[in-house]
Design a protein around this motif. Sequence first.
Motif, PDB file in Angstrom:
ATOM      1  N   VAL A 266     -30.924  27.937   2.362  1.00 14.03           N
ATOM      2  CA  VAL A 266     -30.997  26.473   2.520  1.00 14.03           C
ATOM      3  C   VAL A 266     -32.357  26.076   3.082  1.00 14.03           C
ATOM      4  CG1 VAL A 266     -30.096  24.484   3.816  1.00 14.03           C
ATOM      5  CG2 VAL A 266     -28.503  26.159   2.846  1.00 14.03           C
ATOM      6  N   ARG A 267     -33.074  25.290   2.330  1.00  9.96           N
ATOM      7  CA  ARG A 267     -34.364  24.772   2.798  1.00  9.96           C
ATOM      8  C   ARG A 267     -34.737  23.606   1.892  1.00  9.96           C
ATOM      9  NH1 ARG A 267     -36.756  26.988  -1.431  1.00  9.96           N
ATOM     10  NH2 ARG A 267     -35.890  29.000  -1.982  1.00  9.96           N
ATOM     11  N   ALA A 268     -35.721  22.825   2.312  1.00 12.16           N
ATOM     12  CA  ALA A 268     -36.173  21.721   1.476  1.00 12.16           C
ATOM     13  C   ALA A 268     -36.700  22.304   0.168  1.00 12.16           C
ATOM     14  CB  ALA A 268     -37.275  20.945   2.192  1.00 12.16           C
ATOM     15  N   GLY A 269     -36.331  21.697  -0.943  1.00 13.36           N
ATOM     16  CA  GLY A 269     -36.796  22.176  -2.241  1.00 13.36           C
ATOM     17  C   GLY A 269     -35.771  23.019  -2.974  1.00 13.36           C
ATOM     18  N   SER A 270     -34.845  23.636  -2.231  1.00  8.52           N
ATOM     19  CA  SER A 270     -33.753  24.330  -2.922  1.00  8.52           C
ATOM     20  C   SER A 270     -32.799  23.254  -3.438  1.00  8.52           C
ATOM     21  CB  SER A 270     -33.037  25.297  -1.979  1.00  8.52           C
ATOM     22  OG  SER A 270     -32.484  24.610  -0.880  1.00  8.52           O
TER      23      SER A 270
END
Length: 366
Positions: A266-270
Amino acid sequence: MNGARAERLANELREREIDVLLVATPVNVRYLTGFTGTNGLALIDAGRPAAHRFLTDFRYTTQSAAQVPEAFDREIVAGDMLEGIVETLTASRGEKGRLGFDDASLTVKQHARLTELLGEEWELVPCAGAVERLRAVKDAGEIDRIRAASRLADEALRETLEAGLVGRSERDVAIELELRMRRLGAEGASFPSIVAAGAHGALPHAEPRAREIRKDALLTIDWGALHEGYCSDCTRTYATGERISARARETYELVLAAQEQALAAVRAGSNGKELDAVARDLIEAAGEGDHFGHGLGHGVGLEVHEGPRLSRLASEDPLLVGNVVTVEPGVYLPGRLGVRIEDLVVVTADGQEVLTRLSKELTVVA
Ligand code: ZN
Ligand code: ZN
């Protein structure tokens, strides 16, 4: 609460050439105006300078004055709210324009009445999801509230488990958990708690029963707190004795591995589709794909289920900094057992912050 959220929404409306957006869903009205009553409507104006309006009835005169910010002109409507909207709209915007509405919540009857009252020159434009998209990205104050709800829910569970599980009923554990959350300062539970032992745990949305919890089984608890309007959501699965079956242990380890891998991704862009696949691929490779019948997770905020969704059917829109989502794979063996493990996580600028603090090691609580 100020008018900043309404302003962001107004920007979007300008892009879509909507003159005014009617917001009628209570949770969206609350998000935009701070109003917590049950009968309030917001008209978000895309004009410059914007003239946002808030309409309610006599009962909420004092409450709305205290809660709704200056950015909204407040009106107390004596009669029918739809007529109130139309009067306000035509007085401020004239006889023609484009009025956005939430086609996911406005009833067919209300739509027909609005069309009749507004006349032909006003076009009603479906705008479902406009406020929900804003709500999916939380600001620091919202994240603080969700974090506090999560801490409180963790603490309530710790306290509840101190008395053990075996011999109590699922219902008794659920009631105590909810009571403890309230004592710790929650407004209540964010949804009806799930406490499900043994084969009952194979039902993802099991209702707690009056039946006694037995030794040497798996037991799933899914619960959350509602704190200052914001929800938390967490699931843990415990063993009620050392002598659980090998299948139970394997299933637990599989779900835990899937949960940890998906959580780490989970991270920004996923996006929700690929995160779901991280967990699902692992569970499928172990031959349990058919037993993981729900999505990986969902957004959490003012509502316990909101955007963004993490599932096979989710959009490929990237996760954004400020999204708060659950990661909750599960494996359910009908008639035998169920395992689900769920954490709440914030997408941050430098990665992620996992809000749930409870251990995920398979723990015996007898
Ligand atoms: Zn949950
Ligand atoms: Zn959940």
